[in-house]
Design an enzyme around this catalytic site. Structure first.
Site, mmCIF file in Angstrom:
data_model
loop_
_atom_site.group_PDB
_atom_site.id
_atom_site.type_symbol
_atom_site.label_atom_id
_atom_site.label_comp_id
_atom_site.label_asym_id
_atom_site.label_seq_id
_atom_site.Cartn_x
_atom_site.Cartn_y
_atom_site.Cartn_z
ATOM 1 N N MET A 115 84.567 40.113 31.266
ATOM 2 C CA MET A 115 83.304 39.549 31.749
ATOM 3 C C MET A 115 82.518 40.557 32.577
ATOM 4 O O MET A 115 81.288 40.584 32.532
ATOM 5 C CB MET A 115 83.552 38.267 32.538
ATOM 6 C CG MET A 115 84.113 37.126 31.691
ATOM 7 S SD MET A 115 83.171 36.783 30.186
ATOM 8 C CE MET A 115 81.602 36.340 30.872
ATOM 9 N N ASP A 130 62.865 44.451 32.221
ATOM 10 C CA ASP A 130 62.054 44.203 33.409
ATOM 11 C C ASP A 130 61.159 45.392 33.746
ATOM 12 O O ASP A 130 59.989 45.219 34.084
ATOM 13 C CB ASP A 130 62.954 43.868 34.600
ATOM 14 C CG ASP A 130 62.159 43.640 35.868
ATOM 15 O OD1 ASP A 130 61.250 42.782 35.854
ATOM 16 O OD2 ASP A 130 62.437 44.323 36.866
#
Length: 169
Positions: A115, A130
């Site tokens: 993860m 972004d």
């Protein structure tokens, strides 16, 4: 495929108890990508983005995200990462340039780092988006996937069999 272990006797979510597992060296490698247009590629490659060095900022964001995985993925254990690395590779495609992102996370512990590697890859791609969205909001992120994991006692190592699509992306 293993049993789902994130449920208690009442069928509600729980964090798995790993206290009895031995500590071993564990690694995970993940990959993501983001498809960018020619203009964005040129600006990143020539350090002309107004927000700064996109790849350096994205790399730091990915490392920071991997260290905070347990804060955003509810059932992840907080772990002490021993190392995180993020590498980039550009691939020219018909639609523009694909920035391939490969992340590696490593620890010595009682639970894996899949993860953390996946989070690093995802946040790295999101940070590129972004920083470049003022030029083009049509960038495409993905696919994101686990490439390999090693370590642990109860589960075996894993290595994804890359198909032609994975190799091209």
């Amino acid at each position: 495929m293993g049993d789902l272990t994130h449920f208690n006797e009442q069928g509600r979510a729980k964090m798995v108890d790993v206290s009895a597992k031995p500590e071993t060296i564990r690694t995970a490698t993940a990959q993501s990508s983001i498809l960018l247009n020619d203009e964005i590629y040129e600006k990143i490659a020539n350090q002309k983005m107004k927000k700064g060095d996109v790849l350096s900022v994205a790399q730091v964001a990915g490392i920071m995200a991997s260290k905070n995985t347990s804060n955003i993925i509810p059932m992840c254990h907080p772990i002490s990462l021993q190392g995180v690395n993020i590498a980039f590779d550009w691939v020219k495609e018909e639609q523009g340039y694909r920035l391939k992102i490969e992340t590696e996370a490593k620890t010595k512990g009682s639970t894996g780092v899949e993860m953390e590697a996946l989070t690093a890859a995802s946040v790295t791609a999101l940070t590129v988006y972004d920083m470049c969205k003022a030029i083009d909001k049509g960038m495409v992120i993905g696919p994101t996937f686990l490439v390999e994991k090693t370590g642990g006692v109860s589960s075996s190592d894993y290595k994804r069999q890359l198909n032609q699509t994975d190799k091209e992306e």
